[in-house]
Enzyme design. Sequence first.
Site, PDB file in Angstrom:
ATOM      1  N   HIS A  27       0.848  -1.198   0.000  1.00  0.00           N
ATOM      2  CA  HIS A  27       0.000   0.000   0.000  1.00  0.00           C
ATOM      3  C   HIS A  27       0.883   1.247   0.000  1.00  0.00           C
ATOM      4  O   HIS A  27       0.689   2.174   0.789  1.00  0.00           O
ATOM      5  CB  HIS A  27      -0.961  -0.017   1.192  1.00  0.00           C
ATOM      6  CG  HIS A  27      -1.897  -1.189   1.184  1.00  0.00           C
ATOM      7  ND1 HIS A  27      -3.109  -1.169   0.528  1.00  0.00           N
ATOM      8  CD2 HIS A  27      -1.782  -2.428   1.717  1.00  0.00           C
ATOM      9  CE1 HIS A  27      -3.703  -2.343   0.670  1.00  0.00           C
ATOM     10  NE2 HIS A  27      -2.915  -3.125   1.378  1.00  0.00           N
ATOM     11  N   TYR A  74       3.986  -5.302   9.167  1.00  0.00           N
ATOM     12  CA  TYR A  74       3.839  -3.855   9.266  1.00  0.00           C
ATOM     13  C   TYR A  74       4.942  -3.256  10.135  1.00  0.00           C
ATOM     14  O   TYR A  74       5.487  -2.190   9.835  1.00  0.00           O
ATOM     15  CB  TYR A  74       2.480  -3.487   9.859  1.00  0.00           C
ATOM     16  CG  TYR A  74       1.283  -3.747   8.979  1.00  0.00           C
ATOM     17  CD1 TYR A  74       1.394  -4.412   7.767  1.00  0.00           C
ATOM     18  CD2 TYR A  74       0.012  -3.335   9.375  1.00  0.00           C
ATOM     19  CE1 TYR A  74       0.293  -4.661   6.977  1.00  0.00           C
ATOM     20  CE2 TYR A  74      -1.103  -3.574   8.582  1.00  0.00           C
ATOM     21  CZ  TYR A  74      -0.956  -4.248   7.390  1.00  0.00           C
ATOM     22  OH  TYR A  74      -2.056  -4.490   6.616  1.00  0.00           O
TER      23      TYR A  74
END
Length: 369
Positions: free
Chosen positions: A69, A339
């Site tokens: 992303h 992440y």
Amino acid sequence: MKPFWFGAGSVSNAGVLVRLGAIGAVLLGVAGAFAYVGGWLSPARLTQDRMMAAFQDANGPHPGFRRNHAKGVCVTGWFESNGEAAALSKAAVFRPGRVPVVGRFALAGGMPFQPDQPATVRSMALRFLPPGGEEWRTGMNNIPVFPVNSARDFYDQLLAASPDPATGKPDPAKMKAFLAAHPEAARALALIKQRQVTSGFANSTFNSLDAFRFVNAAGASVPVRWSTVPVQPSSADRAGPSAEADPNYLFDDLVDQIAEHPLQWRLMVTIGGVDDPTNDATLPWPADRRQVDAGTVTIDHASGEDGGPCTDVNYDPLVLPSGIEPSDDPLLSARSAAYARSFTLRAGEEHEKPPSAVTTQEVQAGGKS
């Protein structure tokens, strides 16, 4: 003369030896733990660094950007709870009232300068900041299910989609072999291809995909998934430029709309049945499951990512307040670990990072570069 270990100092000296041995055992255990986490003792083990390397193989090196992303824009606003979800969860965010939100809209993939395309998966990430210090972070996508159900399968999918060094393009045979070995991924991709693709971010529905558990004040727990459903009509007919005319057209349209008026989404919580899977994000829940309208997310401001309010936010799905708990979905811990590693890497690459595709100047100009 007696040996020293039988003399007056025998207890003390023996104790020192025991303590030194214990310290050595602890240090050895810590070293072993680091070796295990790093994959040194098990070369075939999937580690955070191997996952990051797979993203780079698939998308190329882009220092300073998120590994997935990568192309996005920051937004802020608030969540207005109507109190309807308070019976399901004791989380403060569901008490009637308004809490600030820091969000991010993005496109899936690790290519921060990819041209906007209608079929590219879109994401909406939100950070809810109720009073009291707890917070809730969630990342959602405009697809009905996730394409895989484990970190290993996601890794293997990345490898199958990576460009062949000889051609610079993915090898269709590798993806065909991956899907043949993973029928659950083939079924999920078929559902994803059937989804309605709307004209932009503003009229997209975003889904949590992973399952969680809500826990109320009495300790009762229910499995849930959630979605943000646009108040803006999904058939909104905005004539905008194509990627050929404007490679950032989806983001520019979003920024234009926010500048015109705030955008809103209903936060819909779906309650799972006793037999609904909570450990497999490739499987949808039946459409007749009970839904609760928990309130409205309102976005009224957009800003560029370079120094924006979402820049240093890691939208870890396991940052949860009391009243929301993870399910047994293995993707949750895998996403959290990936992440975290992505955040650490990009934080150390800030001096190498070029300006983001959707620049601060572009956002300030109302989405027009």
